[in-house]
Design an enzyme around this catalytic site. Structure first.
Site: not given
Ligand code: GUN
Length: 296
Positions: A54, A98, A121
């Site tokens: 990311k 995350q 998100d």
């Molecule tokens: N963990 C797995 N997929 C995601 C996501 O799309 N967003 C976040 N914040 N954590 C994740």
């Protein structure tokens, strides 16, 4: 094999290129650089890979990346303190914590602390409610990516039968809301659904988001259907491992009209949509028009 392969890797590259163009324009016209803060608590190996990726892609499209790596023993108060700082920081337009968080931290409480306008998100209850009522929301990245690919392939989805297998808050439920917004007839199926094979066979659009390797075989797929495989499962293959989806690709590709592969399908779209959401959030926070086609 008869199905068209929906190439998420290439599609994600086009989304990132468009985001990068808008980011450059924002900077040239307004001196604004979108900033994304990613918070990782603990050392979950998969999460570390995602967070690194990311950060790299954020920088590549010309945005500012702020990474906060916190110890696994971080207290709820410390994490909430960091989120309050990020909420108040004008350089930060998007905040992502995350998941999963270590067990002693309440993820619902943590997500609720994020400013909904910076919730890239789309997990905050305000955004969930806005999406559910057809209002302008921040839309969860993976379902947004799936919808972009479906719209690109079909044009209008109106009237199509859509079956979403999986009812998670991250994928299944928001995916169903998005498809309803496109005027599909939507069924959400899950582990307790009876006659799941027959339910799947009704689908013009079949979304698999259950996290069980290759659980949907080709003979559950209607001829000509579009199959979107959200699963990313690592399985043993001799003395190595490989990634497979929730759909048995080889058999499903014989009958589907279009199908996403794993890897290279939905996966790359998730981070591309995170960048698109960060751009959208930046424009909204500054009261500027948002780019077309990068959100719903
Ligand atoms: N963990 C797995 N997929 C995601 C996501 O799309 N967003 C976040 N914040 N954590 C994740």
């Amino acid at each position: 094999m008869s199905a068209i392969i929906l190439d998420g890797k290439a599609f994600a590259g086009r989304v990132r290129a468009r985001v990068a163009e808008h980011v450059a324009q924002l900077h040239a016209d307004h001196g604004i650089t979108p900033g994304l803060a990613v918070v990782l608590v603990g050392e979950d190996p998969a999460s570390q890979v995602y967070v690194r990726s990311k950060g790299k892609q954020t920088r590549e499209v010309g945005m500012a990346s702020f990474e906060h790596r916190l110890d696994a023993t971080t207290s709820e108060a410390e994490l909430l303190g960091l989120i309050a700082d990020l909420n108040a920081d004008p350089q930060i337009n998007g905040i992502l914590v995350q998941l999963p968080l270590p067990a002693h931290l309440d993820s619902d409480l943590v997500i609720a602390a994020i400013d909904p306008a910076k919730d890239v998100d789309g997990f905050h209850i305000s955004n969930v409610g806005l999406l559910g009522t057809g209002q302008k929301a921040m839309v969860p990245c993976t379902p947004l990516g799936c919808l972009m690919m479906l719209r690109d392939h079909h044009g209008s989805l109106s009237g199509l039968d859509a079956v979403v297998v999986g009812r998670s808050n991250i994928v299944g439920k928001p995916m169903a809301q998005l498809l309803l917004g496109e005027s599909c007839t939507v069924t959400i199926a899950h582990s307790r659904t009876r006659d799941l094979d027959q339910v799947c066979r009704r689908a013009d659009i079949l979304i698999a988001a259950v996290g069980r390797p290759e659980m949907i075989p080709g003979d559950w797929v209607k001829r000509g259907a579009s199959v979107i495989d959200v699963g990313i499962n690592r399985i043993a293959d001799g003395d190595k491992t490989r990634l497979v989806g929730d759909v048995h690709f080889e058999s499903a590709a014989q009958v589907a009209g279009a199908i996403t592969p794993v890897p290279g399908g939905v996966g790359p779209m998730t981070i591309a949509c995170l960048l698109a959401n960060t751009l959208t959030a930046t424009c909204r926070l500054h009261g500027l028009p948002e780019p077309e086609g990068l959100t719903v």
